[in-house]
Write a protein that holds these residues in place. Structure first.
Motif, PDB file in Angstrom:
ATOM      1  N   GLY A  31       0.785  -1.221   0.000  1.00 30.37           N
ATOM      2  CA  GLY A  31       0.000   0.000   0.000  1.00 30.37           C
ATOM      3  C   GLY A  31       0.819   1.273   0.000  1.00 30.37           C
ATOM      4  N   ALA A  32       2.108   1.174   0.216  1.00 29.97           N
ATOM      5  CA  ALA A  32       2.952   2.372   0.204  1.00 29.97           C
ATOM      6  C   ALA A  32       3.142   2.835  -1.236  1.00 29.97           C
ATOM      7  CB  ALA A  32       4.297   2.083   0.847  1.00 29.97           C
ATOM      8  N   GLY A  33       3.592   4.045  -1.382  1.00 32.39           N
ATOM      9  CA  GLY A  33       3.834   4.588  -2.707  1.00 32.39           C
ATOM     10  C   GLY A  33       5.290   4.904  -2.932  1.00 32.39           C
ATOM     11  N   ALA A  34       5.539   5.495  -4.093  1.00 34.17           N
ATOM     12  CA  ALA A  34       6.908   5.826  -4.468  1.00 34.17           C
ATOM     13  C   ALA A  34       7.520   6.852  -3.521  1.00 34.17           C
ATOM     14  CB  ALA A  34       6.948   6.326  -5.907  1.00 34.17           C
ATOM     15  N   ALA A  35       6.717   7.787  -3.019  1.00 40.48           N
ATOM     16  CA  ALA A  35       7.258   8.817  -2.127  1.00 40.48           C
ATOM     17  C   ALA A  35       7.793   8.195  -0.839  1.00 40.48           C
ATOM     18  CB  ALA A  35       6.200   9.867  -1.810  1.00 40.48           C
ATOM     19  N   ALA A  36       7.065   7.242  -0.273  1.00 43.06           N
ATOM     20  CA  ALA A  36       7.519   6.575   0.954  1.00 43.06           C
ATOM     21  C   ALA A  36       8.793   5.781   0.693  1.00 43.06           C
ATOM     22  CB  ALA A  36       6.423   5.674   1.504  1.00 43.06           C
ATOM     23  N   ALA A  37       8.857   5.102  -0.435  1.00 44.31           N
ATOM     24  CA  ALA A  37      10.055   4.327  -0.771  1.00 44.31           C
ATOM     25  C   ALA A  37      11.256   5.244  -1.001  1.00 44.31           C
ATOM     26  CB  ALA A  37       9.785   3.463  -2.003  1.00 44.31           C
ATOM     27  N   ARG A  38      11.034   6.369  -1.676  1.00 42.18           N
ATOM     28  CA  ARG A  38      12.134   7.320  -1.890  1.00 42.18           C
ATOM     29  C   ARG A  38      12.648   7.863  -0.564  1.00 42.18           C
ATOM     30  NH1 ARG A  38       8.805   9.146  -6.115  1.00 42.18           N
ATOM     31  NH2 ARG A  38       8.068  10.853  -4.763  1.00 42.18           N
ATOM     32  N   ALA A  39      11.730   8.232   0.325  1.00 45.78           N
ATOM     33  CA  ALA A  39      12.138   8.772   1.628  1.00 45.78           C
ATOM     34  C   ALA A  39      12.938   7.742   2.417  1.00 45.78           C
ATOM     35  CB  ALA A  39      10.915   9.228   2.416  1.00 45.78           C
ATOM     36  N   TYR A  40      12.485   6.500   2.381  1.00 44.17           N
ATOM     37  CA  TYR A  40      13.177   5.425   3.086  1.00 44.17           C
ATOM     38  C   TYR A  40      14.581   5.216   2.509  1.00 44.17           C
ATOM     39  CZ  TYR A  40      14.101   0.763   4.942  1.00 44.17           C
ATOM     40  OH  TYR A  40      14.655  -0.317   5.564  1.00 44.17           O
ATOM     41  N   ALA A  41      14.681   5.130   1.178  1.00 47.76           N
ATOM     42  CA  ALA A  41      15.978   4.905   0.535  1.00 47.76           C
ATOM     43  C   ALA A  41      16.925   6.065   0.786  1.00 47.76           C
ATOM     44  CB  ALA A  41      15.784   4.688  -0.966  1.00 47.76           C
ATOM     45  N   GLU A  42      16.420   7.296   0.714  1.00 51.08           N
ATOM     46  CA  GLU A  42      17.280   8.448   0.966  1.00 51.08           C
ATOM     47  C   GLU A  42      17.785   8.457   2.404  1.00 51.08           C
ATOM     48  OE1 GLU A  42      17.519  13.295   0.543  1.00 51.08           O
ATOM     49  OE2 GLU A  42      15.634  12.287   0.041  1.00 51.08           O
ATOM     50  N   GLU A  70      11.347   4.639 -10.369  1.00 49.66           N
ATOM     51  CA  GLU A  70      11.013   3.810 -11.533  1.00 49.66           C
ATOM     52  C   GLU A  70      10.558   2.416 -11.124  1.00 49.66           C
ATOM     53  OE1 GLU A  70      10.610   4.520 -14.675  1.00 49.66           O
ATOM     54  OE2 GLU A  70      11.184   6.602 -14.358  1.00 49.66           O
ATOM     55  N   LEU A  71      11.319   1.768 -10.234  1.00 45.72           N
ATOM     56  CA  LEU A  71      10.979   0.397  -9.863  1.00 45.72           C
ATOM     57  C   LEU A  71       9.686   0.321  -9.059  1.00 45.72           C
ATOM     58  CD1 LEU A  71      14.498  -1.100  -9.075  1.00 45.72           C
ATOM     59  CD2 LEU A  71      13.124  -1.342 -11.156  1.00 45.72           C
ATOM     60  N   VAL A  72       9.481   1.236  -8.135  1.00 48.32           N
ATOM     61  CA  VAL A  72       8.263   1.218  -7.319  1.00 48.32           C
ATOM     62  C   VAL A  72       7.046   1.578  -8.168  1.00 48.32           C
ATOM     63  CG1 VAL A  72       7.064   2.329  -5.390  1.00 48.32           C
ATOM     64  CG2 VAL A  72       9.442   1.576  -5.130  1.00 48.32           C
ATOM     65  N   THR A  73       7.173   2.586  -9.013  1.00 47.03           N
ATOM     66  CA  THR A  73       6.056   2.964  -9.879  1.00 47.03           C
ATOM     67  C   THR A  73       5.687   1.824 -10.815  1.00 47.03           C
ATOM     68  OG1 THR A  73       6.672   5.290  -9.740  1.00 47.03           O
ATOM     69  CG2 THR A  73       5.256   4.652 -11.579  1.00 47.03           C
ATOM     70  N   ASN A  74       6.682   1.130 -11.361  1.00 48.77           N
ATOM     71  CA  ASN A  74       6.395  -0.026 -12.222  1.00 48.77           C
ATOM     72  C   ASN A  74       5.704  -1.136 -11.447  1.00 48.77           C
ATOM     73  OD1 ASN A  74       7.379   1.190 -14.507  1.00 48.77           O
ATOM     74  ND2 ASN A  74       9.352   0.142 -14.461  1.00 48.77           N
ATOM     75  N   ALA A  75       6.100  -1.361 -10.192  1.00 50.26           N
ATOM     76  CA  ALA A  75       5.443  -2.385  -9.375  1.00 50.26           C
ATOM     77  C   ALA A  75       3.976  -2.033  -9.164  1.00 50.26           C
ATOM     78  CB  ALA A  75       6.154  -2.529  -8.029  1.00 50.26           C
ATOM     79  N   ILE A  76       3.700  -0.756  -8.936  1.00 52.56           N
ATOM     80  CA  ILE A  76       2.327  -0.317  -8.698  1.00 52.56           C
ATOM     81  C   ILE A  76       1.510  -0.380  -9.986  1.00 52.56           C
ATOM     82  CG2 ILE A  76       0.905   1.684  -8.071  1.00 52.56           C
ATOM     83  CD1 ILE A  76       3.261   2.451  -6.127  1.00 52.56           C
ATOM     84  N   ARG A  77       2.056   0.110 -11.086  1.00 50.57           N
ATOM     85  CA  ARG A  77       1.314   0.187 -12.355  1.00 50.57           C
ATOM     86  C   ARG A  77       1.216  -1.133 -13.094  1.00 50.57           C
ATOM     87  NH1 ARG A  77       3.571   5.778 -15.018  1.00 50.57           N
ATOM     88  NH2 ARG A  77       2.564   7.168 -13.537  1.00 50.57           N
ATOM     89  N   PHE A  85       9.313  -3.298   0.130  1.00 49.41           N
ATOM     90  CA  PHE A  85      10.479  -2.550  -0.333  1.00 49.41           C
ATOM     91  C   PHE A  85      11.575  -2.702   0.700  1.00 49.41           C
ATOM     92  CE2 PHE A  85      12.686   0.622  -2.710  1.00 49.41           C
ATOM     93  CZ  PHE A  85      13.446   1.308  -1.795  1.00 49.41           C
ATOM     94  N   GLU A  86      12.794  -2.927   0.229  1.00 45.91           N
ATOM     95  CA  GLU A  86      13.944  -3.042   1.119  1.00 45.91           C
ATOM     96  C   GLU A  86      15.061  -2.147   0.612  1.00 45.91           C
ATOM     97  OE1 GLU A  86      15.137  -7.191   2.040  1.00 45.91           O
ATOM     98  OE2 GLU A  86      13.466  -7.687   0.703  1.00 45.91           O
ATOM     99  N   ALA A  87      15.849  -1.657   1.528  1.00 44.68           N
ATOM    100  CA  ALA A  87      17.057  -0.907   1.191  1.00 44.68           C
ATOM    101  C   ALA A  87      18.117  -1.321   2.196  1.00 44.68           C
ATOM    102  CB  ALA A  87      16.813   0.591   1.262  1.00 44.68           C
ATOM    103  N   ARG A  88      19.258  -1.765   1.675  1.00 47.80           N
ATOM    104  CA  ARG A  88      20.324  -2.236   2.558  1.00 47.80           C
ATOM    105  C   ARG A  88      21.654  -1.638   2.107  1.00 47.80           C
ATOM    106  NH1 ARG A  88      19.988  -8.240   2.924  1.00 47.80           N
ATOM    107  NH2 ARG A  88      20.465  -8.094   0.726  1.00 47.80           N
ATOM    108  N   PRO A  89      22.351  -0.977   3.023  1.00 46.52           N
ATOM    109  CA  PRO A  89      23.653  -0.420   2.656  1.00 46.52           C
ATOM    110  C   PRO A  89      24.682  -1.524   2.454  1.00 46.52           C
ATOM    111  CG  PRO A  89      23.231  -0.078   4.989  1.00 46.52           C
ATOM    112  CD  PRO A  89      21.988  -0.688   4.409  1.00 46.52           C
ATOM    113  N   THR A  90      25.536  -1.321   1.478  1.00 41.84           N
ATOM    114  CA  THR A  90      26.650  -2.229   1.215  1.00 41.84           C
ATOM    115  C   THR A  90      27.915  -1.374   1.127  1.00 41.84           C
ATOM    116  OG1 THR A  90      26.671  -2.092  -1.196  1.00 41.84           O
ATOM    117  CG2 THR A  90      25.066  -3.617  -0.207  1.00 41.84           C
ATOM    118  N   LEU A  91      29.026  -2.005   0.985  1.00 44.11           N
ATOM    119  CA  LEU A  91      30.269  -1.249   0.842  1.00 44.11           C
ATOM    120  C   LEU A  91      30.260  -0.381  -0.416  1.00 44.11           C
ATOM    121  CD1 LEU A  91      32.798  -4.006   1.912  1.00 44.11           C
ATOM    122  CD2 LEU A  91      32.119  -1.980   3.208  1.00 44.11           C
ATOM    123  N   GLU A  92      29.534  -0.821  -1.451  1.00 44.65           N
ATOM    124  CA  GLU A  92      29.547  -0.131  -2.741  1.00 44.65           C
ATOM    125  C   GLU A  92      28.394   0.838  -2.944  1.00 44.65           C
ATOM    126  OE1 GLU A  92      29.556  -3.578  -5.173  1.00 44.65           O
ATOM    127  OE2 GLU A  92      31.724  -3.770  -5.120  1.00 44.65           O
TER     128      GLU A  92
END
Length: 157
Positions: A31-42, A70-77, A85-92
């Motif tokens: 139910g989340a949208g692209a804005a929530a995913a962007r905020a989380y990733a940032e 792009e990826l979240v909007t495509n998932a929704i549409r 949605f997941e975001a995980r920091p890596t060395l790169e």
């Protein structure tokens, strides 16, 4: 499990750097949208990957936000809705994963479109800005599209 587009993610791309504080912001889900995913990733990029003395480059944050959008909007549409949605920091950089309800692999995962009849720009954009893009079926249905968005440390002022 083998990825649908035959691209693999090396172990180093998904290994978190040592000494990172736990990430405190909850990930957006169903139910989340692209804005929530962007905020989380940032937030993950700035606080977990970056932080005091290791600020992330602004242009890399912009690239990250474009890939997430792009990826979240495509998932929704096109994917029957965002299921996680997941975001995980890596060395790169920041590894992101977008889960949706559709098991259908995007056609552009095999070959990018050569014409754009009003759409189709998202996959080439993701391919240009991210690395190790993988499309995996999810047990019980749906798929996960994951990618590593490279991040760099900002130049000192």
């Amino acid at each position: 499990m083998r990825s649908a587009d035959r691209i693999t993610t090396p172990l180093t791309a998904v290994t978190p750097p040592p000494g990172l504080a736990p990430f405190a912001v909850p990930a957006p889900g169903t139910g989340a949208g692209a804005a929530a995913a962007r905020a989380y990733a940032e937030s993950a990029a700035r606080t977990c990957w970056g932080g005091p003395g290791r600020e992330v480059r602004e242009e890399d944050v912009v690239d990250l936000l474009l890939v997430v959008s792009e990826l979240v909007t495509n998932a929704i549409r096109h994917g029957g809705g965002l299921t996680g949605f997941e975001a995980r920091p890596t060395l790169e950089g920041l590894w992101i994963a977008v889960h949706d309800n559709s098991g259908e692999v995007p056609r552009a995962a095999y070959a990018f479109p050569t014409t754009h009849p009003g759409g189709g720009y998202g996959w080439p954009l993701v391919a240009r800005l991210a690395r190790d893009v993988v499309v995996d079926p999810r047990p019980g249905g749906g798929k996960t599209i994951s990618a590593l968005v490279p991040l760099r440390v900002a130049d000192a002022p």
